[in-house]
Design an enzyme around this catalytic site. Structure first.
Site, PDB file in Angstrom:
ATOM      1  N   HIS A 291       0.574  -1.218   0.135  1.00 31.50           N
ATOM      2  CA  HIS A 291       0.171  -0.188  -0.204  1.00 31.50           C
ATOM      3  C   HIS A 291       1.010   1.138  -0.757  1.00 31.50           C
ATOM      4  O   HIS A 291       1.793   1.792   0.913  1.00 31.50           O
ATOM      5  CB  HIS A 291      -0.557   0.140   1.098  1.00 31.50           C
TER       6      HIS A 291
ATOM      7  N   ASP B 201      -4.542   5.338   3.471  1.00 32.05           N
ATOM      8  CA  ASP B 201      -6.231   6.002   3.737  1.00 32.05           C
ATOM      9  C   ASP B 201      -7.084   6.739   4.991  1.00 32.05           C
ATOM     10  O   ASP B 201      -6.377   6.208   5.696  1.00 32.05           O
ATOM     11  CB  ASP B 201      -6.656   4.417   3.727  1.00 32.05           C
TER      12      ASP B 201
ATOM     13  N   HIS C 262     -13.599   7.048   0.709  1.00 35.02           N
ATOM     14  CA  HIS C 262     -12.340   7.393   1.350  1.00 35.02           C
ATOM     15  C   HIS C 262     -11.304   8.221   0.575  1.00 35.02           C
ATOM     16  O   HIS C 262     -11.436   7.986  -0.729  1.00 35.02           O
ATOM     17  CB  HIS C 262     -11.206   6.637   2.786  1.00 35.02           C
TER      18      HIS C 262
ATOM     19  N   HIS D 277      -7.115   8.186  -0.871  1.00 34.61           N
ATOM     20  CA  HIS D 277      -6.169   7.839  -0.332  1.00 34.61           C
ATOM     21  C   HIS D 277      -5.378   8.623  -1.138  1.00 34.61           C
ATOM     22  O   HIS D 277      -5.166   9.435  -1.407  1.00 34.61           O
ATOM     23  CB  HIS D 277      -5.770   6.664  -1.670  1.00 34.61           C
TER      24      HIS D 277
END
Length: 199
Positions: free
Chosen positions: A86, A90, A171, A173
């Protein structure tokens, strides 16, 4: 006849006073518009274009009404893939929260980008003159408010938090990308957003 001259004289004086007053008002407005501080930009333009700037760390929070971090930077199990990397963090705000530029800079991308959905990338310079980029992904359809090449200021609204692209919920990112030659290397944004304490 003398009375008519007096009336013309009074009218002339009134017009002169109005013209002088208008000149000073226009001069004052122009001098204020030349001041490019954030406060004057916000006061002179539509306030809906700007969000409230909040800091929990060194960098401004990129999402309005921040609630929590829903996924941290680094390796994780995501969307059925074990140990996917990742490249950002987030951040969850209220549904429909504004997404804001964390610093002054230039838009280098605004539009759709594969799994990121609707996203924006901004190029910045730090105090030492080093280039870095911030990246904002998964924003709502038709919510992007900036275009490539545009200059933005800290707190300027660039879109609305959403769930476009490869996303399982509403959300933002958020990434920080350090420039190293021709590469952009993603680094953990948490220390910049939250200081020593990562949420």
């Amino acid at each position: 006849m003398q009375m008519n001259k007096n009336i013309y004289l009074v009218i002339g004086i009134v017009i002169f006073i109005l013209l002088i007053g208008s000149y000073f008002k226009i001069t004052n407005i122009n001098s204020n518009n030349n001041d490019k501080s954030l406060e004057n930009i916000i006061a002179s333009e539509d306030k809906e274009e700007y969000g409230e700037i909040k800091y929990n760390g060194k960098m401004a929070m990129p999402v309005e009404n921040f609630i929590k971090v829903t996924s941290k930077f680094g390796y994780r199990e995501s969307h059925g893939v074990v140990h996917s990397n990742h490249t950002g963090i987030d951040l969850c705000g209220n549904i429909g929260s504004k997404v804001m530029a964390v610093n002054n800079g230039e838009i280098t991308h605004s539009g759709w980008q594969n799994g990121y959905g609707n996203c924006v990338e901004i190029k910045h310079e730090d105090e030492q003159g080093n280039t870095y980029y911030t990246f904002y992904g998964h924003m709502r359809d038709n919510s992007l408010q900036v275009v490539k090449g545009q200059q933005v200021v800290i707190g300027q609204v660039i879109g609305i938090q959403g769930s476009t692209g490869n996303s399982t919920g509403d959300h933002l990112h958020f990434e920080i990308r350090k420039s190293s030659g021709t590469n952009k290397d993603a680094i953990d944004p948490a220390p910049y957003l939250f200081g020593e304490k990562e949420r």
